[in-house]
Write a protein that holds these residues in place. Structure first.
Motif, short mmCIF file in Angstrom:
data_model
loop_
_atom_site.label_atom_id
_atom_site.label_comp_id
_atom_site.label_asym_id
_atom_site.label_seq_id
_atom_site.Cartn_x
_atom_site.Cartn_y
_atom_site.Cartn_z
N VAL A 1 0.84 -1.18 0.00
CA VAL A 1 0.00 0.00 0.00
C VAL A 1 0.89 1.25 0.00
O VAL A 1 1.76 1.40 0.87
CB VAL A 1 -0.94 0.01 1.21
N ILE A 2 0.66 2.10 -0.96
CA ILE A 2 1.47 3.31 -1.12
C ILE A 2 1.03 4.37 -0.11
O ILE A 2 -0.16 4.59 0.10
CB ILE A 2 1.36 3.85 -2.56
N GLY A 3 2.03 5.03 0.50
CA GLY A 3 1.73 6.08 1.47
C GLY A 3 2.11 7.46 1.04
O GLY A 3 1.57 8.45 1.55
N LYS A 4 3.04 7.55 0.11
CA LYS A 4 3.53 8.85 -0.36
C LYS A 4 3.66 8.79 -1.87
O LYS A 4 4.17 7.81 -2.42
CB LYS A 4 4.89 9.17 0.28
N ALA A 5 3.18 9.83 -2.56
CA ALA A 5 3.18 9.84 -4.03
C ALA A 5 4.57 9.53 -4.58
O ALA A 5 5.58 10.03 -4.07
CB ALA A 5 2.69 11.18 -4.55
N ALA A 6 4.59 8.73 -5.64
CA ALA A 6 5.86 8.30 -6.25
C ALA A 6 5.77 8.48 -7.76
O ALA A 6 4.95 7.84 -8.41
CB ALA A 6 6.14 6.83 -5.91
N THR A 7 6.61 9.35 -8.29
CA THR A 7 6.70 9.56 -9.73
C THR A 7 8.14 9.39 -10.15
O THR A 7 9.02 10.12 -9.68
CB THR A 7 6.21 10.97 -10.12
N ASN A 8 8.39 8.41 -11.01
CA ASN A 8 9.74 8.16 -11.53
C ASN A 8 10.76 8.08 -10.40
O ASN A 8 11.80 8.72 -10.43
CB ASN A 8 10.13 9.23 -12.55
N VAL A 9 10.48 7.27 -9.43
CA VAL A 9 11.33 7.14 -8.25
C VAL A 9 12.57 6.32 -8.59
O VAL A 9 12.48 5.26 -9.19
CB VAL A 9 10.55 6.46 -7.10
N ARG A 10 13.71 6.82 -8.21
CA ARG A 10 14.95 6.08 -8.38
C ARG A 10 15.56 5.69 -7.03
O ARG A 10 16.07 4.59 -6.86
CB ARG A 10 16.00 6.91 -9.15
N ASP A 11 15.55 6.63 -6.10
CA ASP A 11 16.21 6.41 -4.81
C ASP A 11 15.19 6.13 -3.71
O ASP A 11 14.10 6.73 -3.68
CB ASP A 11 17.04 7.64 -4.42
N ASN A 12 15.53 5.22 -2.82
CA ASN A 12 14.74 4.93 -1.63
C ASN A 12 13.26 4.66 -1.93
O ASN A 12 12.36 5.26 -1.33
CB ASN A 12 14.85 6.09 -0.63
N PRO A 13 12.95 3.75 -2.85
CA PRO A 13 11.55 3.51 -3.21
C PRO A 13 10.70 3.04 -2.03
O PRO A 13 9.49 3.31 -1.99
CB PRO A 13 11.63 2.46 -4.31
N LEU A 14 11.30 2.34 -1.08
CA LEU A 14 10.51 1.82 0.03
C LEU A 14 10.03 2.92 0.97
O LEU A 14 9.13 2.70 1.79
CB LEU A 14 11.31 0.77 0.80
N ASP A 15 10.59 4.12 0.84
CA ASP A 15 10.11 5.25 1.64
C ASP A 15 8.68 5.64 1.26
O ASP A 15 8.03 6.39 1.99
CB ASP A 15 11.02 6.47 1.46
N HIS A 16 8.20 5.14 0.13
CA HIS A 16 6.86 5.49 -0.35
C HIS A 16 5.79 4.49 0.11
O HIS A 16 4.62 4.63 -0.27
CB HIS A 16 6.87 5.58 -1.88
N VAL A 17 6.19 3.51 0.92
CA VAL A 17 5.26 2.46 1.35
C VAL A 17 4.63 2.83 2.68
O VAL A 17 5.33 3.14 3.65
CB VAL A 17 5.99 1.11 1.47
N ALA A 18 3.27 2.78 2.75
CA ALA A 18 2.57 2.96 4.02
C ALA A 18 2.52 1.67 4.81
O ALA A 18 2.58 1.68 6.04
CB ALA A 18 1.15 3.46 3.76
N GLY A 19 2.40 0.55 4.10
CA GLY A 19 2.32 -0.72 4.79
C GLY A 19 1.98 -1.86 3.85
O GLY A 19 1.91 -1.68 2.63
N TYR A 20 1.74 -3.03 4.44
CA TYR A 20 1.55 -4.26 3.68
C TYR A 20 0.27 -4.97 4.15
O TYR A 20 -0.10 -4.89 5.32
CB TYR A 20 2.75 -5.18 3.86
N VAL A 21 -0.37 -5.68 3.22
CA VAL A 21 -1.58 -6.44 3.49
C VAL A 21 -1.50 -7.79 2.78
O VAL A 21 -0.65 -7.99 1.91
CB VAL A 21 -2.84 -5.69 3.00
#
Length: 275
Positions: A121-141
């Protein structure tokens, strides 16, 4: 945190679950909002989980982006080569259900299959992300990408077989990344049909891991808060068995991922449908 969305007294609210209790966060606007902004969402009353109806953590995502053939053993059981780019398709909101809802067996097919999946589940908008992609995750289900197999194969695109009403089931809890290994890697993932283990694998068998999927998808589309990536299913699905195993009315299907939870749903006919 283990965040839940629930209905109580005609209201939808959000809170943090610990065992059989829920701490309500009355100013949280969504499970994702609470996951991302926990420090700013004050806790309120403590209630019993048995006094509420648990809903999908994100009841109506903007988009559910599904990944096909993303486990090595699953690709092999279907006679497919390991892909060098993910197979991508979308699910619409009417196909989605929560942890207490039935999976719907349609009138037009008897080939309803199960697919145990990790949902990101995405928590923070991600456009053409290269660095630290996991920082955009709110959580898992947990997610069950239940599929009408004969309709999936009517065309080269899988959309229709993956979008029947009431076939995509979420578990109740959104588990934040601090509770899990990085990218939710190395977790046991299983599917049990009427108590019998059908799929039994590990998220480490994914071909494209969580970080890679966020990078790849965000090249093409902005991932928005509340969007879900369904990351693919391991080997053991019903159609690949001899003889094939499909779900029937009254069956109970459980999708479980270690340290995340369980999506447990009963298969039912659409209300008013003829047997």
């Amino acid at each position: 945190m283990r965040i839940v969305t629930f209905a109580r007294n005609g209201r939808v609210q959000h809170g943090v679950r610990a065992g059989d209790r829920i701490r309500v966060h009355p100013t949280a606007t969504s499970a994702v909002d609470l996951a991302v902004n926990a420090a700013d969402r004050a806790a309120g009353e403590d209630i019993a989980a048995s006094d509420v109806t648990l809903l999908a953590p994100v009841p109506r995502p903007g988009k559910v982006i599904c990944i096909g053939l993303n486990y090595r053993a699953h690709a092999a059981e279907g006679g497919n080569a390991v892909p060098d780019y993910p197979s991508i398709f979308l699910r619409g909101p009417t196909s989605l259900i929560g942890p207490a809802d039935p999976i719907i067996l349609p009138e037009c097919s008897d080939k309803l299959d199960f697919e145990a999946e990790l949902g990101v589940v995405i928590g923070k908008a991600a456009t053409n992300v290269r660095d630290n992609p996991l920082d955009h995750v709110a959580g898992y289900v947990c997610f069950n990408d239940a599929t009408i197999r004969d309709y999936q194969r009517k065309t080269s695109q899988w959309t229709v077989g993956k979008n029947f009403d009431g076939t995509g089931a979420f578990s109740a809890e959104l588990v934040t990344p601090d509770e899990l290994p990085e990218g939710a890697a190395g977790l046991r993932i299983t599917a049990r049909l009427n108590g019998e283990v059908m799929q039994d694998s590990d998220t480490a068998d994914m071909i494209f891991d969580t970080a890679t999927l966020i990078r790849t998808l965000s090249e093409a589309m902005t991932l928005e808060p509340g969007d879900v990536i369904a990351t693919g299913t391991p080997a053991g699905v019903g159609y690949a068995r001899t003889p094939p195993v499909f779900m029937r009315e009254g069956d109970r299907i459980e999708i479980e991922i270690e340290r995340i939870g369980k999506a447990a749903n009963v298969v039912a006919r659409r209300p008013g449908a003829q047997a």
